[in-house]
Design a protein around this motif. Structure first.
Motif, PDB file in Angstrom:
ATOM      1  N   ARG A  21      23.235  74.644 -23.019  1.00 49.26           N
ATOM      2  CA  ARG A  21      23.443  73.244 -23.410  1.00 49.26           C
ATOM      3  C   ARG A  21      25.081  72.995 -23.631  1.00 49.26           C
ATOM      4  O   ARG A  21      25.442  71.741 -23.811  1.00 49.26           O
ATOM      5  CB  ARG A  21      23.105  72.913 -24.793  1.00 49.26           C
ATOM      6  N   ASN A  22      25.773  73.606 -22.839  1.00 43.92           N
ATOM      7  CA  ASN A  22      27.148  73.620 -22.678  1.00 43.92           C
ATOM      8  C   ASN A  22      27.530  72.872 -21.239  1.00 43.92           C
ATOM      9  O   ASN A  22      27.387  73.283 -20.131  1.00 43.92           O
ATOM     10  CB  ASN A  22      27.912  74.741 -22.670  1.00 43.92           C
ATOM     11  N   ALA A  23      27.830  71.449 -21.608  1.00 41.28           N
ATOM     12  CA  ALA A  23      27.943  70.465 -20.235  1.00 41.28           C
ATOM     13  C   ALA A  23      29.303  70.976 -19.504  1.00 41.28           C
ATOM     14  O   ALA A  23      29.191  71.168 -18.236  1.00 41.28           O
ATOM     15  CB  ALA A  23      28.327  69.125 -20.769  1.00 41.28           C
ATOM     16  N   PHE A  24      30.192  71.662 -20.239  1.00 38.80           N
ATOM     17  CA  PHE A  24      31.270  72.222 -19.327  1.00 38.80           C
ATOM     18  C   PHE A  24      30.837  73.228 -18.444  1.00 38.80           C
ATOM     19  O   PHE A  24      31.595  73.565 -17.370  1.00 38.80           O
ATOM     20  CB  PHE A  24      32.293  72.575 -20.294  1.00 38.80           C
ATOM     21  N   PHE A  25      30.107  74.362 -19.055  1.00 35.18           N
ATOM     22  CA  PHE A  25      29.668  75.494 -18.180  1.00 35.18           C
ATOM     23  C   PHE A  25      28.782  74.769 -17.005  1.00 35.18           C
ATOM     24  O   PHE A  25      28.978  75.544 -15.953  1.00 35.18           O
ATOM     25  CB  PHE A  25      28.788  76.142 -19.044  1.00 35.18           C
ATOM     26  N   MET A  26      27.955  73.948 -17.408  1.00 36.28           N
ATOM     27  CA  MET A  26      27.272  73.344 -16.319  1.00 36.28           C
ATOM     28  C   MET A  26      27.977  72.828 -15.029  1.00 36.28           C
ATOM     29  O   MET A  26      27.799  72.944 -13.881  1.00 36.28           O
ATOM     30  CB  MET A  26      26.129  72.112 -16.626  1.00 36.28           C
ATOM     31  N   ILE A  27      29.209  72.033 -15.433  1.00 36.07           N
ATOM     32  CA  ILE A  27      30.141  71.739 -14.491  1.00 36.07           C
ATOM     33  C   ILE A  27      30.847  72.795 -13.815  1.00 36.07           C
ATOM     34  O   ILE A  27      30.715  72.907 -12.495  1.00 36.07           O
ATOM     35  CB  ILE A  27      31.295  70.825 -15.068  1.00 36.07           C
ATOM     36  N   TYR A  28      31.085  73.926 -14.402  1.00 37.05           N
ATOM     37  CA  TYR A  28      31.718  75.537 -14.103  1.00 37.05           C
ATOM     38  C   TYR A  28      30.683  75.612 -12.946  1.00 37.05           C
ATOM     39  O   TYR A  28      31.191  76.051 -11.830  1.00 37.05           O
ATOM     40  CB  TYR A  28      32.200  75.985 -15.007  1.00 37.05           C
ATOM     41  N   PHE A  29      29.634  75.768 -13.323  1.00 39.83           N
ATOM     42  CA  PHE A  29      28.345  76.492 -12.516  1.00 39.83           C
ATOM     43  C   PHE A  29      28.414  75.647 -11.119  1.00 39.83           C
ATOM     44  O   PHE A  29      28.279  76.400 -10.145  1.00 39.83           O
ATOM     45  CB  PHE A  29      27.119  76.227 -13.424  1.00 39.83           C
ATOM     46  N   ALA A  30      28.494  74.207 -11.239  1.00 38.48           N
ATOM     47  CA  ALA A  30      28.434  73.542 -10.022  1.00 38.48           C
ATOM     48  C   ALA A  30      29.595  73.772  -9.181  1.00 38.48           C
ATOM     49  O   ALA A  30      29.504  73.729  -8.000  1.00 38.48           O
ATOM     50  CB  ALA A  30      28.375  72.168 -10.503  1.00 38.48           C
ATOM     51  N   LEU A  31      30.777  73.778  -9.747  1.00 35.17           N
ATOM     52  CA  LEU A  31      31.999  74.133  -8.877  1.00 35.17           C
ATOM     53  C   LEU A  31      31.962  75.572  -8.257  1.00 35.17           C
ATOM     54  O   LEU A  31      32.542  75.901  -7.321  1.00 35.17           O
ATOM     55  CB  LEU A  31      33.087  74.030  -9.868  1.00 35.17           C
ATOM     56  N   ARG A  81      41.228  61.911 -31.194  1.00 31.24           N
ATOM     57  CA  ARG A  81      41.936  60.791 -31.497  1.00 31.24           C
ATOM     58  C   ARG A  81      41.297  59.559 -31.641  1.00 31.24           C
ATOM     59  O   ARG A  81      41.667  58.755 -32.397  1.00 31.24           O
ATOM     60  CB  ARG A  81      42.960  60.772 -30.228  1.00 31.24           C
ATOM     61  N   LYS A  82      40.099  59.411 -31.070  1.00 29.78           N
ATOM     62  CA  LYS A  82      39.370  58.227 -30.997  1.00 29.78           C
ATOM     63  C   LYS A  82      38.166  58.300 -31.948  1.00 29.78           C
ATOM     64  O   LYS A  82      37.710  57.315 -32.308  1.00 29.78           O
ATOM     65  CB  LYS A  82      38.408  57.883 -29.536  1.00 29.78           C
ATOM     66  N   GLY A  83      38.077  59.399 -32.824  1.00 26.55           N
ATOM     67  CA  GLY A  83      36.979  59.447 -33.547  1.00 26.55           C
ATOM     68  C   GLY A  83      35.785  59.488 -32.847  1.00 26.55           C
ATOM     69  O   GLY A  83      34.635  59.126 -33.659  1.00 26.55           O
ATOM     70  N   ALA A  84      35.507  59.994 -31.803  1.00 18.46           N
ATOM     71  CA  ALA A  84      34.164  60.078 -31.114  1.00 18.46           C
ATOM     72  C   ALA A  84      33.436  61.334 -31.270  1.00 18.46           C
ATOM     73  O   ALA A  84      33.821  62.317 -31.850  1.00 18.46           O
ATOM     74  CB  ALA A  84      34.491  59.578 -29.808  1.00 18.46           C
ATOM     75  N   TRP A  85      32.448  61.466 -30.435  1.00 19.81           N
ATOM     76  CA  TRP A  85      31.760  62.737 -30.585  1.00 19.81           C
ATOM     77  C   TRP A  85      32.524  63.999 -30.256  1.00 19.81           C
ATOM     78  O   TRP A  85      33.392  63.833 -29.182  1.00 19.81           O
ATOM     79  CB  TRP A  85      30.684  62.509 -29.476  1.00 19.81           C
ATOM     80  N   ARG A  86      32.617  65.127 -30.801  1.00 23.04           N
ATOM     81  CA  ARG A  86      33.463  66.172 -30.460  1.00 23.04           C
ATOM     82  C   ARG A  86      32.659  67.391 -29.828  1.00 23.04           C
ATOM     83  O   ARG A  86      31.568  67.363 -29.811  1.00 23.04           O
ATOM     84  CB  ARG A  86      33.952  66.674 -32.036  1.00 23.04           C
ATOM     85  N   VAL A  87      33.461  68.302 -29.146  1.00 23.84           N
ATOM     86  CA  VAL A  87      33.138  69.093 -28.336  1.00 23.84           C
ATOM     87  C   VAL A  87      32.893  70.270 -29.518  1.00 23.84           C
ATOM     88  O   VAL A  87      33.562  70.640 -30.113  1.00 23.84           O
ATOM     89  CB  VAL A  87      34.037  69.670 -27.426  1.00 23.84           C
ATOM     90  N   PRO A  88      31.623  70.918 -29.799  1.00 22.79           N
ATOM     91  CA  PRO A  88      31.498  71.933 -30.835  1.00 22.79           C
ATOM     92  C   PRO A  88      32.321  73.008 -30.521  1.00 22.79           C
ATOM     93  O   PRO A  88      32.432  73.391 -29.443  1.00 22.79           O
ATOM     94  CB  PRO A  88      30.019  72.121 -30.601  1.00 22.79           C
TER      95      PRO A  88
END
Length: 145
Positions: A21-31, A81-88
């Motif tokens: 469920r980690n989007a950054f890991f999925m991007i890393y995987f694709a790279l 800074r924007k008060g948006a969704w945070r990375v867990p």
């Protein structure tokens, strides 16, 4: 080499379920898959799971996992800074644990992010200590120390 990279990363992803469920890991995987493909197209043809193939995995992994860790910290700082969704925090720590701790340290200094939160810093130090123990053990097994 593509097969080697894919099998290692899929095994890690299924062994550490939160990575799915980690989007950054999925991007890393694709790279990583893209990097393996480009290397093979450039003439680096190694048998699957051969020593050269595994040795090629390591520098690619460390560069890309640290890059993705820096990106994750940057995205989290921007969201804060924007008060948006945070990375867990767990996702940040998983990236650190996979070898992104140098990138995490750099990102903390660069973005002035997560530097004052004691619980986060304690977890970060635990990750660093765990990695030091693993490196020491590997060097002992390889009879380098």
């Amino acid at each position: 080499m593509l097969l080697t990279f894919a099998v290692i990363l899929i095994a890690v992803m299924f062994a550490v379920r939160p990575l799915q469920r980690n989007a950054f890991f999925m991007i890393y995987f694709a790279l990583m898959m893209g990097t393996a493909y480009v290397l093979e197209m450039r003439g680096y043809h190694f048998r699957a799971f051969s020593k050269p193939s595994l040795l090629m995995f390591l520098p690619c992994h460390f560069v890309l996992i640290n890059l993705m860790t820096i990106v994750a910290y940057g995205v989290d700082k921007n969201a804060a800074r924007k008060g948006a969704w945070r990375v867990p925090e767990m996702q940040l720590h998983l990236l650190e644990l996979l070898g992104g701790s140098p990138g995490a340290f750099l990102a903390q200094k660069l973005f002035h992010h997560k530097t004052k939160k004691k619980s986060f810093q304690l977890s970060f130090l635990f990750v660093l200590a765990f990695q030091a123990v693993v490196v020491y053990y590997v060097l002992k097994v390889l009879h380098i120390l």
